[in-house]
Motif scaffolding. Structure first.
Motif, PDB file in Angstrom:
ATOM      1  N   GLU A 154      10.926  -3.936  14.051  1.00  0.00           N
ATOM      2  CA  GLU A 154      11.728  -3.402  15.160  1.00  0.00           C
ATOM      3  C   GLU A 154      11.164  -3.844  16.511  1.00  0.00           C
ATOM      4  O   GLU A 154      11.914  -4.238  17.403  1.00  0.00           O
ATOM      5  CB  GLU A 154      11.771  -1.867  15.076  1.00  0.00           C
ATOM      6  N   LYS A 168      18.825  -4.484  10.940  1.00  0.00           N
ATOM      7  CA  LYS A 168      18.054  -3.911  12.047  1.00  0.00           C
ATOM      8  C   LYS A 168      18.628  -4.360  13.381  1.00  0.00           C
ATOM      9  O   LYS A 168      18.716  -3.570  14.323  1.00  0.00           O
ATOM     10  CB  LYS A 168      16.593  -4.337  11.913  1.00  0.00           C
ATOM     11  N   THR A 225       8.477  -1.928   8.907  1.00  0.00           N
ATOM     12  CA  THR A 225       9.701  -1.596   9.629  1.00  0.00           C
ATOM     13  C   THR A 225       9.465  -1.485  11.131  1.00  0.00           C
ATOM     14  O   THR A 225      10.236  -2.031  11.924  1.00  0.00           O
ATOM     15  CB  THR A 225      10.289  -0.272   9.097  1.00  0.00           C
ATOM     16  N   ASP A 226       8.402  -0.783  11.541  1.00  0.00           N
ATOM     17  CA  ASP A 226       8.148  -0.619  12.975  1.00  0.00           C
ATOM     18  C   ASP A 226       7.730  -1.930  13.636  1.00  0.00           C
ATOM     19  O   ASP A 226       8.095  -2.201  14.783  1.00  0.00           O
ATOM     20  CB  ASP A 226       7.118   0.484  13.226  1.00  0.00           C
ATOM     21  N   GLU A 227       6.979  -2.777  12.916  1.00  0.00           N
ATOM     22  CA  GLU A 227       6.603  -4.091  13.456  1.00  0.00           C
ATOM     23  C   GLU A 227       7.843  -4.966  13.633  1.00  0.00           C
ATOM     24  O   GLU A 227       7.992  -5.651  14.642  1.00  0.00           O
ATOM     25  CB  GLU A 227       5.631  -4.801  12.519  1.00  0.00           C
TER      26      GLU A 227
END
Length: 149
Positions: free
Chosen positions: A102, A143, A98-100
């Motif tokens: 984003e 996202k 998820t953070d990658e």
């Protein structure tokens, strides 16, 4: 070794190991690859990018079918579909966390210069090409919508 050759080699090893689900899944993958190679307008070659798109589509179909079977209280069929999806996903590139995801989307939004939800189409066009096979389209869309809000 390209994906087509890898699948062919793995079919042989699955036969020798007598892994029924794996063998059926790999044969299904090879069938899709052969159809893509011989389709009208194709040049008889299958690039790894095209093969990855086919694999992503197949994995998504298996997951969606498993969800339908689970809703209809058919767990044995759902298990089989999920097992096939797991085999297919072995050949896909690693999915982004998820953070990658984003971070990648923030870069794309900055590149495109999007500032509002009205420009979501521009972002999605670039993002879906850049992240093909590494993230599901629905996840990317959600996202992007969140980041532009």
């Amino acid at each position: 070794m390209n994906l087509f050759d890898q699948i062919s080699a793995d079919i042989k090893s699955a036969m020798l190991a007598r892994e029924k689900v794996r063998l059926e899944t790999l044969r299904g993958i090879k069938k899709e690859f052969l159809e893509a190679k011989t389709a009208k307008g194709a040049d008889g070659e299958l690039t790894d990018e095209a093969a990855t798109k086919i694999l992503a589509k197949m994995a998504k179909q298996r997951r969606e079918t498993a969800a339908i079977y689970a809703e209809q209280n058919r767990p044995e069929l759902a298990e089989n579909e999920l097992a096939e999806a797991a085999v297919i996903e072995e050949y896909l590139p690693k999915q982004l966390e998820t953070d990658e995801l984003e971070a990648e989307l923030r870069k794309i939004i900055a590149e495109v210069g999007a500032t509002s939800q009205k420009e979501m189409g521009k972002v999605m066009g670039v993002a879906s090409k850049a992240l093909a096979g590494r993230a599901d389209g629905k996840v990317i869309s959600a996202k992007v919508r969140e980041l532009l809000a």
